[in-house]
Write an enzyme that holds these catalytic residues in place. Structure first.
Site, PDB file in Angstrom:
ATOM      1  CG  ASP A   1      -1.900   1.204   1.079  1.00 50.92           C
ATOM      2  OD1 ASP A   1      -2.604   1.477   0.271  1.00 50.92           O
ATOM      3  OD2 ASP A   1      -1.912   1.868   2.318  1.00 50.92           O
ATOM      4  CB  SER A   2       0.244   4.909  -0.831  1.00 45.95           C
ATOM      5  OG  SER A   2      -1.108   4.671  -0.290  1.00 45.95           O
TER       6      SER A   2
ATOM      7  CB  CYS B   1      -2.777   0.801  -2.554  1.00 46.14           C
ATOM      8  SG  CYS B   1      -2.756   2.675  -2.940  1.00 46.14           S
TER       9      CYS B   1
ATOM     10  CD  GLU C   1      -2.017   8.581   6.311  1.00 45.58           C
ATOM     11  OE1 GLU C   1      -1.023   9.346   6.542  1.00 45.58           O
ATOM     12  OE2 GLU C   1      -2.036   7.539   5.803  1.00 45.58           O
TER      13      GLU C   1
ATOM     14  CG  HIS D   1      -6.468   5.926   4.448  1.00 51.36           C
ATOM     15  ND1 HIS D   1      -5.753   5.350   3.720  1.00 51.36           N
ATOM     16  CD2 HIS D   1      -5.854   6.813   5.383  1.00 51.36           C
ATOM     17  CE1 HIS D   1      -4.560   5.597   4.022  1.00 51.36           C
ATOM     18  NE2 HIS D   1      -4.407   6.352   5.199  1.00 51.36           N
TER      19      HIS D   1
HETATM   20  N1  DGL Z   1      -4.418   3.714  -0.249  1.00 51.25           N
HETATM   21  C1  DGL Z   1      -4.922   4.690  -0.967  1.00 51.25           C
HETATM   22  C2  DGL Z   1      -6.268   4.008  -1.592  1.00 51.25           C
HETATM   23  O1  DGL Z   1      -6.578   2.962  -1.365  1.00 51.25           O
HETATM   24  C3  DGL Z   1      -5.426   5.804  -0.080  1.00 51.25           C
HETATM   25  C4  DGL Z   1      -4.117   6.548   0.338  1.00 51.25           C
HETATM   26  C5  DGL Z   1      -3.387   7.374  -0.746  1.00 51.25           C
HETATM   27  O2  DGL Z   1      -3.816   8.471  -1.287  1.00 51.25           O
HETATM   28  O3  DGL Z   1      -2.073   7.175  -0.895  1.00 51.25           O
HETATM   29  O4  DGL Z   1      -6.554   4.633  -2.814  1.00 51.25           O
END
Ligand code: DGL
Length: 269
Positions: A6-7, A69, A154, A190
């Site tokens: 994930d990011s 993600c 966050e 999130h």
């Molecule tokens: N994990 C990202 C998603 O599911 C959200 C957080 C980000 O923008 O990096 O799109």
């Protein structure tokens, strides 16, 4: 191990459901926290970052990587699957979370009108529209980007008046765009953390759909259909964490996502 990328922290919500459904496997989670959020970044940048992460997870012994993600799944998955894997890693697999979600979402709606909340990157990629059209061509899908929601989570703003205000604003905007919506999908990792605020803002007849359960169920199916992959996965029920930020930053932030007492390893690309 099953690699989970994930990011940043958001994929921990998907990891939690994966571990619930498939507790016997070992997982290696990689959060690109130093470069998160991905939500508003360009296609090229998200592709480059995601590919680096996938290579890292392969190098550390993951034959299967799940992009937990939505933004990375929407913008990088197809290129990795079509251009990189066949040439460089023909025996490895990378799965995303957009397609499995699209396969199921039509089952929840009675009116045939659904709404999707996602990051700007996910919404503008049009990936959900494309994938859902494939499985449910009759479904009317309205997307809405919520750029405030990831920072609200966050920065620990859950439950505050500010969070309630911004969530209600976006929920109202989505329902104003299509009042017949009876199903809303949270297409960002999130957003489940804002569940209370979202449920409070949604009319009671609108069903809220979480992705983690769907992705976990689809991964169970995938492993049943691919025994050649399943036998390559180690099974000690362990989970390790990598982050591109400091270990301390990750360990502290993961707490907001319901993970306490974890230790992470820091890496730099
Ligand atoms: N994990 C990202 C998603 O599911 C959200 C957080 C980000 O923008 O990096 O799109």
């Amino acid at each position: 191990m099953i690699g989970v990328f994930d990011s940043g922290f958001g994929g921990l919500t998907i990891l939690r459901d994966l571990r619930k459904a498939l507790p016997q496997y070992d997982y290696l989670y990689l959060g690109d926290n130093a470069r998160a959020p991905y939500g508003s970044r360009s296609f090229e940048t998200i592709y480059r970052y995601t590919l680096q992460a996938v290579r890292e997870l392969f190098a550390r012994g993951c034959p299967l990587v799940i992009l937990a993600c939505n933004t990375a799944s929407a913008k990088a998955l197809r290129s990795i699957q079509q251009q990189v894997l066949p040439v460089e890693f023909p025996d490895r697999r990378v799965l995303g979370i957009v397609r499995p979600t699209a396969e199921e979402i039509g089952k929840f709606s009675k009116t045939g009108h659904i709404g999707i909340f996602g990051t700007s990157g996910t919404v503008s990629s049009g990936s959900y529209l494309l994938e859902i059209e494939h499985f449910y061509p009759e479904l009317k899908v309205t997307q809405h980007a919520c750029p405030m929601w990831v920072p609200l989570v966050e920065y620990g703003e859950r439950g505050t008046e500010g969070a309630k205000f911004f969530v209600k604003k976006d929920v109202d905007a989505l329902l104003a765009a299509d009042p017949d919506i009876d199903t809303v999908l949270l297409a960002c990792t999130h957003y489940p953390l804002l569940k209370d605020e979202i449920l409070a803002a949604l009319p009671p007849h609108v069903r809220l759909v979480f992705q983690g359960d769907i992705v976990a169920g689809k991964t169970v199916d995938y492993l049943e259909r691919h025994p050649e992959m399943e036998v390559r996965l180690s099974k000690n029920g362990k989970c390790s964490f990598l982050t591109t930020d400091t270990a301390k930053f990750f360990e502290k932030g993961a707490f907001l996502f319901g993970m306490s007492d974890i230790s992470a390893e820091s890496l730099t690309f």
